[in-house]
Design a protein around this motif. Structure first.
Motif, short mmCIF file in Angstrom:
data_model
loop_
_atom_site.label_atom_id
_atom_site.label_comp_id
_atom_site.label_asym_id
_atom_site.label_seq_id
_atom_site.Cartn_x
_atom_site.Cartn_y
_atom_site.Cartn_z
N VAL A 51 0.82 -1.21 0.00
CA VAL A 51 0.00 0.00 0.00
C VAL A 51 0.85 1.26 0.00
CG1 VAL A 51 -2.06 -1.07 0.97
CG2 VAL A 51 -0.35 -0.09 2.52
N ASP A 52 2.09 1.17 0.49
CA ASP A 52 2.95 2.35 0.51
C ASP A 52 3.36 2.81 -0.89
OD1 ASP A 52 2.83 2.88 3.17
OD2 ASP A 52 4.74 1.93 3.68
N GLU A 53 3.14 1.96 -1.89
CA GLU A 53 3.44 2.36 -3.27
C GLU A 53 2.32 3.20 -3.87
OE1 GLU A 53 4.28 -1.16 -5.50
OE2 GLU A 53 5.97 -1.74 -4.22
N LYS A 54 1.20 3.32 -3.16
CA LYS A 54 0.05 4.03 -3.70
C LYS A 54 0.11 5.51 -3.31
CE LYS A 54 -2.73 -0.14 -3.71
NZ LYS A 54 -2.96 -0.22 -5.14
N PRO A 55 -0.27 6.40 -4.22
CA PRO A 55 -0.21 7.84 -3.94
C PRO A 55 -1.45 8.34 -3.21
CG PRO A 55 -0.93 7.49 -6.19
CD PRO A 55 -0.68 6.12 -5.60
N GLY A 56 -1.35 9.55 -2.68
CA GLY A 56 -2.50 10.22 -2.08
C GLY A 56 -2.43 10.31 -0.58
N GLU A 57 -3.39 11.05 -0.03
CA GLU A 57 -3.48 11.19 1.43
C GLU A 57 -3.90 9.85 2.02
OE1 GLU A 57 -6.05 13.59 4.81
OE2 GLU A 57 -5.94 14.41 2.79
N MET A 58 -3.21 9.41 3.07
CA MET A 58 -3.44 8.09 3.66
C MET A 58 -4.41 8.15 4.83
SD MET A 58 -0.65 5.45 5.33
CE MET A 58 0.00 6.70 6.42
N LEU A 59 -5.35 7.23 4.83
CA LEU A 59 -6.25 7.02 5.96
C LEU A 59 -6.21 5.53 6.29
CD1 LEU A 59 -9.15 9.16 4.55
CD2 LEU A 59 -7.74 9.78 6.50
N VAL A 60 -6.10 5.19 7.57
CA VAL A 60 -5.91 3.80 8.00
C VAL A 60 -7.03 3.38 8.93
CG1 VAL A 60 -4.38 2.27 9.29
CG2 VAL A 60 -3.42 3.98 7.75
N GLU A 61 -7.55 2.16 8.69
CA GLU A 61 -8.63 1.62 9.52
C GLU A 61 -9.69 2.70 9.76
OE1 GLU A 61 -9.01 -1.58 10.33
OE2 GLU A 61 -7.10 -2.16 9.46
N GLN A 62 -10.15 3.26 8.66
CA GLN A 62 -11.05 4.40 8.68
C GLN A 62 -12.51 3.95 8.60
OE1 GLN A 62 -10.42 7.92 8.75
NE2 GLN A 62 -12.64 7.95 8.96
N PHE A 74 -22.26 1.13 7.55
CA PHE A 74 -20.89 1.61 7.70
C PHE A 74 -19.93 0.43 7.53
CE2 PHE A 74 -21.56 -0.09 11.89
CZ PHE A 74 -20.31 -0.53 12.30
N GLY A 75 -18.68 0.75 7.34
CA GLY A 75 -17.63 -0.26 7.27
C GLY A 75 -16.33 0.36 7.73
N THR A 76 -15.32 -0.47 7.89
CA THR A 76 -13.99 0.02 8.24
C THR A 76 -13.04 -0.35 7.13
OG1 THR A 76 -14.48 -0.27 10.60
CG2 THR A 76 -12.17 0.00 9.98
N ALA A 77 -12.57 0.67 6.42
CA ALA A 77 -11.66 0.46 5.30
C ALA A 77 -10.23 0.42 5.82
CB ALA A 77 -11.83 1.58 4.27
N ASP A 78 -9.48 -0.60 5.41
CA ASP A 78 -8.13 -0.80 5.94
C ASP A 78 -7.16 0.29 5.50
OD1 ASP A 78 -9.07 -3.10 7.15
OD2 ASP A 78 -8.47 -4.39 5.50
N ASP A 91 -8.01 -3.60 0.81
CA ASP A 91 -8.50 -4.39 1.94
C ASP A 91 -7.53 -5.53 2.22
OD1 ASP A 91 -10.53 -4.86 3.89
OD2 ASP A 91 -11.30 -6.52 2.70
N LEU A 92 -7.13 -5.65 3.48
CA LEU A 92 -6.28 -6.75 3.92
C LEU A 92 -7.16 -7.92 4.31
CD1 LEU A 92 -3.64 -8.08 4.97
CD2 LEU A 92 -3.98 -6.82 7.11
N LYS A 93 -6.98 -9.03 3.61
CA LYS A 93 -7.65 -10.28 3.97
C LYS A 93 -6.57 -11.22 4.49
CE LYS A 93 -11.81 -9.33 2.25
NZ LYS A 93 -12.85 -8.88 3.17
N TYR A 94 -6.68 -11.65 5.73
CA TYR A 94 -5.63 -12.45 6.33
C TYR A 94 -5.89 -13.95 6.21
CZ TYR A 94 -1.55 -13.30 9.18
OH TYR A 94 -0.32 -13.71 9.60
N GLY A 95 -7.06 -14.33 5.73
CA GLY A 95 -7.37 -15.75 5.60
C GLY A 95 -6.53 -16.43 4.54
N GLN A 96 -6.41 -17.74 4.65
CA GLN A 96 -5.63 -18.49 3.67
C GLN A 96 -6.43 -19.66 3.09
OE1 GLN A 96 -2.07 -20.09 5.40
NE2 GLN A 96 -3.14 -21.10 7.08
N GLY A 97 -7.70 -19.74 3.40
CA GLY A 97 -8.50 -20.85 2.89
C GLY A 97 -9.09 -20.60 1.51
N VAL A 98 -9.51 -19.37 1.25
CA VAL A 98 -10.20 -19.06 0.00
C VAL A 98 -9.67 -17.74 -0.55
CG1 VAL A 98 -12.45 -18.53 -1.04
CG2 VAL A 98 -12.31 -20.19 0.82
N LYS A 99 -9.29 -17.75 -1.83
CA LYS A 99 -8.90 -16.49 -2.46
C LYS A 99 -10.13 -15.63 -2.65
CE LYS A 99 -4.76 -17.79 -5.01
NZ LYS A 99 -4.13 -17.96 -6.34
#
Length: 195
Positions: A51-62, A74-78, A91-99
């Motif tokens: 994500v650090d390669e992406k430009p623009g103002e950064m907002l985290v867990e917003q 509502f939702g929480t964007a990573d 979006d960070l998906k930490y699961g490893q069972g299903v792509k």
């Protein structure tokens, strides 16, 4: 509390404190069930680097709200990166069972809608670059969608579906691939009938 929530916590701590993920190796989750080990730190760092390669103002867990279309929605964007014209939403998906893929992923579209509702008065966002990153599967999937498409979808599909679910006397249930993550799947008649 889950392993995925713990990974998100480490990600947020890295951002808030300006530390690499390896700094948090040994950190226990709030419930004490999960610990940030070297593997988790490596995967979270992969996400951070991406994500650090992406430009623009950064907002985290917003927190982003789309209650103009869904009451209480509502939702929480990573990770959000906003610049005039374009918003990168990852979006960070930490699961490893299903792509998990981003094309027509309505969760990602609601996040985009929430970004538009929350920040659209500050930025002229014409399009969203949506991305799902699953570092444990070495999987990154991207798609671009226009703000116009998101708003038409919200008006024509999301809002009517929400109204039906919230206000219809007997709202219809629909089984699908999403049932695998539903906590009610074992007692749901619709999910059982679809098997």
């Amino acid at each position: 509390y889950s392993l995925g929530v713990s990974a998100h916590d480490v990600f947020e701590l890295c951002r808030v404190n300006g530390k690499p993920a390896s700094y948090y190796i040994g950190l226990k989750s709030h419930c004490g069930r999960f610990e940030c080990d070297k593997e988790m730190a490596n995967h979270v760092q992969m996400f951070l680097d991406y994500v650090d390669e992406k430009p623009g103002e950064m907002l985290v867990e917003q927190r982003v709200e789309y209650d103009a279309w869904v009451p209480g929605g509502f939702g929480t964007a990573d990770d959000i990166r906003i610049q005039d014209g374009v918003c990168d939403l990852t979006d960070l998906k930490y699961g490893q069972g299903v792509k998990v893929y981003v094309k027509d992923n309505w969760q990602m579209w609601t996040y985009a809608l929430g970004v538009f509702q929350t920040f659209g008065h500050l930025y002229d966002i014409d399009q969203f670059k949506l991305c799902i990153c699953q570092p444990r599967l070495d999987h990154i999937d991207e798609d671009t969608v226009s703000t116009k498409e998101i708003l038409l979808w919200a008006r024509d599909r999301l809002k009517p579906a929400a109204e039906t679910a919230l206000y219809a006397e007997n709202p219809p249930f629909e089984a699908g691939e999403w049932c695998r993550w539903c906590r009610a799947r074992d007692v749901c008649n619709t999910a059982h009938a679809a098997r």
